[in-house]
Design a protein around this motif. Structure first.
Motif, PDB file in Angstrom:
ATOM      1  N   GLY A  42      38.377  16.793  -0.299  1.00  0.00           N
ATOM      2  CA  GLY A  42      39.655  17.222   0.253  1.00  0.00           C
ATOM      3  C   GLY A  42      39.611  17.385   1.763  1.00  0.00           C
ATOM      4  N   GLN A  43      38.514  17.951   2.275  1.00  0.00           N
ATOM      5  CA  GLN A  43      38.383  18.110   3.727  1.00  0.00           C
ATOM      6  C   GLN A  43      38.240  16.766   4.427  1.00  0.00           C
ATOM      7  OE1 GLN A  43      38.823  20.931   5.418  1.00  0.00           O
ATOM      8  NE2 GLN A  43      39.248  21.934   3.452  1.00  0.00           N
ATOM      9  N   LEU A  44      37.557  15.814   3.789  1.00  0.00           N
ATOM     10  CA  LEU A  44      37.471  14.469   4.366  1.00  0.00           C
ATOM     11  C   LEU A  44      38.851  13.841   4.479  1.00  0.00           C
ATOM     12  CD1 LEU A  44      34.296  13.008   2.601  1.00  0.00           C
ATOM     13  CD2 LEU A  44      34.545  13.496   5.038  1.00  0.00           C
ATOM     14  N   THR A  45      39.692  14.082   3.479  1.00  0.00           N
ATOM     15  CA  THR A  45      41.062  13.575   3.538  1.00  0.00           C
ATOM     16  C   THR A  45      41.833  14.247   4.667  1.00  0.00           C
ATOM     17  OG1 THR A  45      41.044  13.155   1.145  1.00  0.00           O
ATOM     18  CG2 THR A  45      43.192  13.289   2.226  1.00  0.00           C
ATOM     19  N   ASN A  46      41.700  15.561   4.774  1.00  0.00           N
ATOM     20  CA  ASN A  46      42.411  16.294   5.827  1.00  0.00           C
ATOM     21  C   ASN A  46      41.972  15.864   7.222  1.00  0.00           C
ATOM     22  OD1 ASN A  46      43.705  17.759   3.827  1.00  0.00           O
ATOM     23  ND2 ASN A  46      42.271  19.479   3.920  1.00  0.00           N
ATOM     24  N   LEU A  47      40.700  15.506   7.373  1.00  0.00           N
ATOM     25  CA  LEU A  47      40.177  15.112   8.687  1.00  0.00           C
ATOM     26  C   LEU A  47      40.385  13.634   8.985  1.00  0.00           C
ATOM     27  CD1 LEU A  47      36.835  17.163   8.659  1.00  0.00           C
ATOM     28  CD2 LEU A  47      38.907  17.646   9.985  1.00  0.00           C
ATOM     29  N   GLY A  48      40.986  12.891   8.056  1.00  0.00           N
ATOM     30  CA  GLY A  48      41.357  11.503   8.329  1.00  0.00           C
ATOM     31  C   GLY A  48      40.341  10.453   7.958  1.00  0.00           C
ATOM     32  N   ILE A  49      39.198  10.837   7.405  1.00  0.00           N
ATOM     33  CA  ILE A  49      38.167   9.865   7.068  1.00  0.00           C
ATOM     34  C   ILE A  49      38.644   8.888   5.996  1.00  0.00           C
ATOM     35  CG2 ILE A  49      35.965   9.626   5.831  1.00  0.00           C
ATOM     36  CD1 ILE A  49      35.451  10.051   8.649  1.00  0.00           C
ATOM     37  N   VAL A  50      39.269   9.424   4.939  1.00  0.00           N
ATOM     38  CA  VAL A  50      39.701   8.570   3.828  1.00  0.00           C
ATOM     39  C   VAL A  50      40.734   7.556   4.300  1.00  0.00           C
ATOM     40  CG1 VAL A  50      40.857   8.554   1.572  1.00  0.00           C
ATOM     41  CG2 VAL A  50      39.145  10.309   2.095  1.00  0.00           C
ATOM     42  N   ASN A  51      41.676   7.990   5.119  1.00  0.00           N
ATOM     43  CA  ASN A  51      42.688   7.054   5.627  1.00  0.00           C
ATOM     44  C   ASN A  51      42.061   5.987   6.508  1.00  0.00           C
ATOM     45  OD1 ASN A  51      44.820   8.318   4.321  1.00  0.00           O
ATOM     46  ND2 ASN A  51      45.234   9.705   6.034  1.00  0.00           N
ATOM     47  N   TRP A  52      41.086   6.391   7.306  1.00  0.00           N
ATOM     48  CA  TRP A  52      40.412   5.400   8.173  1.00  0.00           C
ATOM     49  C   TRP A  52      39.685   4.353   7.331  1.00  0.00           C
ATOM     50  CZ3 TRP A  52      34.922   5.055   8.470  1.00  0.00           C
ATOM     51  CH2 TRP A  52      34.463   4.083   9.358  1.00  0.00           C
ATOM     52  N   MET A  53      38.946   4.795   6.309  1.00  0.00           N
ATOM     53  CA  MET A  53      38.229   3.856   5.453  1.00  0.00           C
ATOM     54  C   MET A  53      39.186   2.935   4.711  1.00  0.00           C
ATOM     55  SD  MET A  53      35.312   6.409   3.860  1.00  0.00           S
ATOM     56  CE  MET A  53      34.666   5.130   2.797  1.00  0.00           C
ATOM     57  N   SER A  54      40.278   3.494   4.201  1.00  0.00           N
ATOM     58  CA  SER A  54      41.228   2.675   3.444  1.00  0.00           C
ATOM     59  C   SER A  54      41.903   1.648   4.343  1.00  0.00           C
ATOM     60  CB  SER A  54      42.268   3.567   2.775  1.00  0.00           C
ATOM     61  OG  SER A  54      43.036   4.268   3.740  1.00  0.00           O
ATOM     62  N   ASP A  55      42.199   2.035   5.567  1.00  0.00           N
ATOM     63  CA  ASP A  55      42.815   1.081   6.500  1.00  0.00           C
ATOM     64  C   ASP A  55      41.863  -0.074   6.808  1.00  0.00           C
ATOM     65  OD1 ASP A  55      45.140   2.524   6.609  1.00  0.00           O
ATOM     66  OD2 ASP A  55      44.615   3.606   8.453  1.00  0.00           O
ATOM     67  N   CYS A  56      40.577   0.224   6.954  1.00  0.00           N
ATOM     68  CA  CYS A  56      39.604  -0.836   7.218  1.00  0.00           C
ATOM     69  C   CYS A  56      39.554  -1.838   6.067  1.00  0.00           C
ATOM     70  CB  CYS A  56      38.216  -0.232   7.453  1.00  0.00           C
ATOM     71  SG  CYS A  56      38.041   0.730   8.970  1.00  0.00           S
ATOM     72  N   VAL A  57      39.500  -1.318   4.853  1.00  0.00           N
ATOM     73  CA  VAL A  57      39.452  -2.207   3.689  1.00  0.00           C
ATOM     74  C   VAL A  57      40.756  -2.969   3.543  1.00  0.00           C
ATOM     75  CG1 VAL A  57      39.245  -2.284   1.177  1.00  0.00           C
ATOM     76  CG2 VAL A  57      37.762  -0.776   2.509  1.00  0.00           C
ATOM     77  N   ALA A  58      41.872  -2.280   3.729  1.00  0.00           N
ATOM     78  CA  ALA A  58      43.168  -2.935   3.594  1.00  0.00           C
ATOM     79  C   ALA A  58      43.324  -4.058   4.607  1.00  0.00           C
ATOM     80  CB  ALA A  58      44.290  -1.913   3.761  1.00  0.00           C
ATOM     81  N   ASN A  59      42.870  -3.833   5.836  1.00  0.00           N
ATOM     82  CA  ASN A  59      42.949  -4.890   6.848  1.00  0.00           C
ATOM     83  C   ASN A  59      42.097  -6.096   6.454  1.00  0.00           C
ATOM     84  OD1 ASN A  59      44.668  -3.384   8.466  1.00  0.00           O
ATOM     85  ND2 ASN A  59      42.984  -2.429   9.605  1.00  0.00           N
ATOM     86  N   SER A  60      40.931  -5.826   5.870  1.00  0.00           N
ATOM     87  CA  SER A  60      40.085  -6.931   5.410  1.00  0.00           C
ATOM     88  C   SER A  60      40.764  -7.719   4.301  1.00  0.00           C
ATOM     89  CB  SER A  60      38.738  -6.386   4.907  1.00  0.00           C
ATOM     90  OG  SER A  60      38.051  -5.712   5.940  1.00  0.00           O
ATOM     91  N   LEU A  61      41.408  -7.015   3.374  1.00  0.00           N
ATOM     92  CA  LEU A  61      42.113  -7.702   2.285  1.00  0.00           C
ATOM     93  C   LEU A  61      43.305  -8.490   2.814  1.00  0.00           C
ATOM     94  CD1 LEU A  61      42.043  -4.913  -0.454  1.00  0.00           C
ATOM     95  CD2 LEU A  61      40.638  -6.977  -0.348  1.00  0.00           C
ATOM     96  N   ARG A  62      44.004  -7.920   3.796  1.00  0.00           N
ATOM     97  CA  ARG A  62      45.147  -8.638   4.363  1.00  0.00           C
ATOM     98  C   ARG A  62      44.698  -9.881   5.111  1.00  0.00           C
ATOM     99  NH1 ARG A  62      47.710  -3.405   4.934  1.00  0.00           N
ATOM    100  NH2 ARG A  62      46.554  -3.001   6.854  1.00  0.00           N
ATOM    101  N   SER A  63      43.524  -9.821   5.710  1.00  0.00           N
ATOM    102  CA  SER A  63      43.025 -11.005   6.413  1.00  0.00           C
ATOM    103  C   SER A  63      42.740 -12.153   5.457  1.00  0.00           C
ATOM    104  CB  SER A  63      41.752 -10.644   7.193  1.00  0.00           C
ATOM    105  OG  SER A  63      40.684 -10.349   6.308  1.00  0.00           O
ATOM    106  N   LEU A  64      42.528 -11.812   4.178  1.00  0.00           N
ATOM    107  CA  LEU A  64      42.327 -12.832   3.156  1.00  0.00           C
ATOM    108  C   LEU A  64      43.644 -13.281   2.537  1.00  0.00           C
ATOM    109  CD1 LEU A  64      39.232 -11.253   1.338  1.00  0.00           C
ATOM    110  CD2 LEU A  64      39.234 -13.099   3.035  1.00  0.00           C
TER     111      LEU A  64
END
Length: 574
Positions: free
Chosen positions: A437-459
């Motif tokens: 929960g604290q990782l989510t509040n500090l933005g880590i989860v969103n940062w990781m998901s954006d990285c993966v999502a950008n990789s998927l969009r590039s495909l």
């Protein structure tokens, strides 16, 4: 907790070792107590696979080959302890004492676990989008997850160390670190352990399963379906797959198999026992996926989804509706598929119904405590279904049910205190959920998901293709885990965020990740608590566990992917 076998479990039957080769089943109508136990905090890790059977061998409960479904009581042997006389001859003939047990943390797993966290903290460059506090918490969290896999200490102890480090380094405040201990979902999970104990202690689960054996047990295939259906019926009110496996179904399977001359760790295992164990093991994941309250990790999934803003309205009903058709199709298909791919040598079991009838007769009429258990669980399930309408939270419904069992004496407080795995789960679950929960509040989860999502969009992948890739990755990563709930605590939030970033509808992604969490519990002999229970029975060889686990993983993927797609479209989930 589903992934960690119950440390102690009261039951209506007991097993006592009375010879080198067999265990005699003892029954008492006045006292119902027994223990199914694995070693403290068992972690079935991939790095220690060759020694796994020795850790769970106490679940290999062999009965005489001529035993019936109900075994008459065997008197407990009286052991006379004589003083040991010191002498030269005895000193030379006595076996050497066993080596002392390892104290403290295991050195190599400790070094690796800490090293992972230190490497992330000091060697991996911190992204500019991530704060120093968030990056430091991520390193502690990864070190904690590595310790859950490598097990330098028992799970609860290692999680507590991670929590301590987060406070000492001022990464989290004391209140933030302990915030999840007031989480109502975690307490609902703890109470579910007590419900499971009540089912086994009263013998109600055993009675229900025996009725299905009586009705459907004339053939091996019918016997398998009877056991499968009985687990599906019990599952919503007995929220522990491990408890169902060790407290209800394995003793029945052992007795039926041995009566047919099917011995564990013997060529005769293929006669009946191997097939029954394998089918019950593979079916259990679908039973757990069918109901929100059938497994503790389901409740955790819903809670983590809420923390990411994915709110599942009326969660018990929504979960069941979405799972109902694909889960039921898989439950119908599993015994038949294994009957073709992993066939038993014995096709007919004409004696099984008579054995079940004899056992039911010996059990006598339904007891008062069983009726109380039935009524209490019907009340609890009703409140879980209609709780949103009545304004009663799921945890409060569980508290009401437990209070009834305590007041009426079905359970006593010592039963709750002795449920060590419940309290252990409270500790390490709360720590993992709090960190996530604290990782989510500090933005880590969103940062990781954006990285993966950008990789998927590039495909240039569409959201259905992204869904397929992410679900497959989430599933097969479980080969590295020895805990379903540990897997959820470590990866569920991150994968759900990746799904949303890739454009997958939030509720659909949240539910599918939850269903997958149950289905991957049967891919290895260390993938869940029930896996250890069934493997430890000695009927299924290790290569067969991996082979059939992979085969049934693809069978389930096909069924859930095809049947589920049409069903979820009909329900409007996408």
């Amino acid at each position: 907790m589903e992934s960690y076998a119950l440390h102690s479990l009261s039951t209506s039957t007991s097993f006592s070792l009375s010879s080198p080769t067999c265990l005699h089943r003892q029954r008492s109508r006045s006292i119902s107590s027994a223990q199914f136990s694995l070693p403290p905090n068992p972690t079935f890790q991939s790095h220690s696979l060759p020694s796994l059977r020795s850790h769970v061998s106490r679940f290999s409960m062999s009965l005489p080959s001529k035993s019936s479904f109900f075994i008459t009581p065997t008197p407990k042997p009286h052991i006379v302890h004589k003083p040991i006389q010191a002498s030269a001859s005895s000193s030379t003939s006595s076996p050497p004492p066993p080596p002392p047990a390892t104290q403290g943390a295991k050195l190599i797993p400790l070094i690796i676990s800490i090293g992972i966290g230190l490497a992330v903290r000091f060697l991996v460059p911190r992204p500019v989008e991530v704060t120093a506090q968030a990056w430091q918490l991520l390193s502690i969290f990864l070190s904690t997850i590595a310790g859950l896999v490598l097990s330098p200490l028992p799970v609860g102890a290692w999680a507590f160390l991670g929590l301590t480090v987060s406070i000492v380094t001022k990464t989290l405040t004391f209140s933030a670190a302990f915030s999840a201990f007031t989480n109502e979902v975690i307490w609902l999970i703890v109470i579910s352990f007590f419900f499971a104990r009540g089912f086994v202690k009263t013998g109600l689960g055993d009675r229900i399963a025996t009725y299905f054996v009586k009705w459907l047990g004339k053939s091996t295939l019918g016997l398998s379906y009877g056991l499968t259906f009985s687990e599906a019926l019990i599952a919503p009110a007995m929220p522990s797959t491990t408890a169902r496996a060790g407290g209800v179904f394995l003793p029945i399977i052992k007795s039926l198999s041995l009566s047919a001359g099917s011995q564990p760790e013997h060529p005769s295992a293929k006669k009946l026992g191997s097939y029954l164990v394998q089918t019950q093991f593979q079916s259990a994941g679908n039973s757990s996926a069918l109901f929100l309250t059938a497994a503790a990790q389901n409740l955790l999934c819903i809670k983590l989804a809420e923390e990411l803003g994915v709110i599942v309205s009326n969660p018990w009903v929504s979960w069941f509706k979405a799972a109902s058709l694909p889960a039921l199709v898989s439950l119908l298909a599993t015994p038949l598929v294994l009957y073709k791919l992993y066939p038993p040598e014995i096709k007919d079991t004409p004696e099984a119904p008579a054995m079940a009838a004899k056992k039911l007769e010996s059990m006598g009429p339904v007891t008062r405590n069983e009726w109380v258990m039935v009524g209490t669980m019907l009340l609890a399930v009703s409140l879980w279904i209609f709780g949103d309408t009545l304004g009663i939270a799921s945890a409060v419904a569980a508290m009401i049910g437990l209070s009834i069992l305590l007041v009426l004496g079905v359970l006593d407080w010592n039963d709750c205190l002795n449920e060590k795995s419940a309290w252990d789960t409270l500790a390490w679950f709360a720590i993992l959920v709090g960190m996530a929960g604290q990782l989510t509040n500090l933005g880590i989860v969103n940062w990781m998901s954006d990285c993966v999502a950008n990789s998927l969009r590039s495909l240039s992948l569409s959201w259905p293709a992204s869904l397929l890739v992410l679900q497959a990755a989430y599933f097969f990563i479980h080969y590295l885990f020895a805990s379903q709930t540990g897997h959820v605590g470590a990866l569920y939030s991150a994968f759900l965020a990746m799904h949303r970033a890739a454009g997958v509808p939030g509720i659909l992604a949240a539910l599918l990740l939850g269903y997958n969490t149950n289905l991957f519990g049967a891919i290895t002999h260390y993938s869940s608590g029930q896996a250890a229970v069934y493997y430890g029975a000695g009927y299924v060889d290790l290569p067969d566990i991996f082979k059939m686990g992979l085969v049934m993983a693809f069978v389930n993927a096909i069924i859930w992917g095809t049947v589920g797609s049409f069903w979820w479209k009909f329900l409007g989930l996408y």
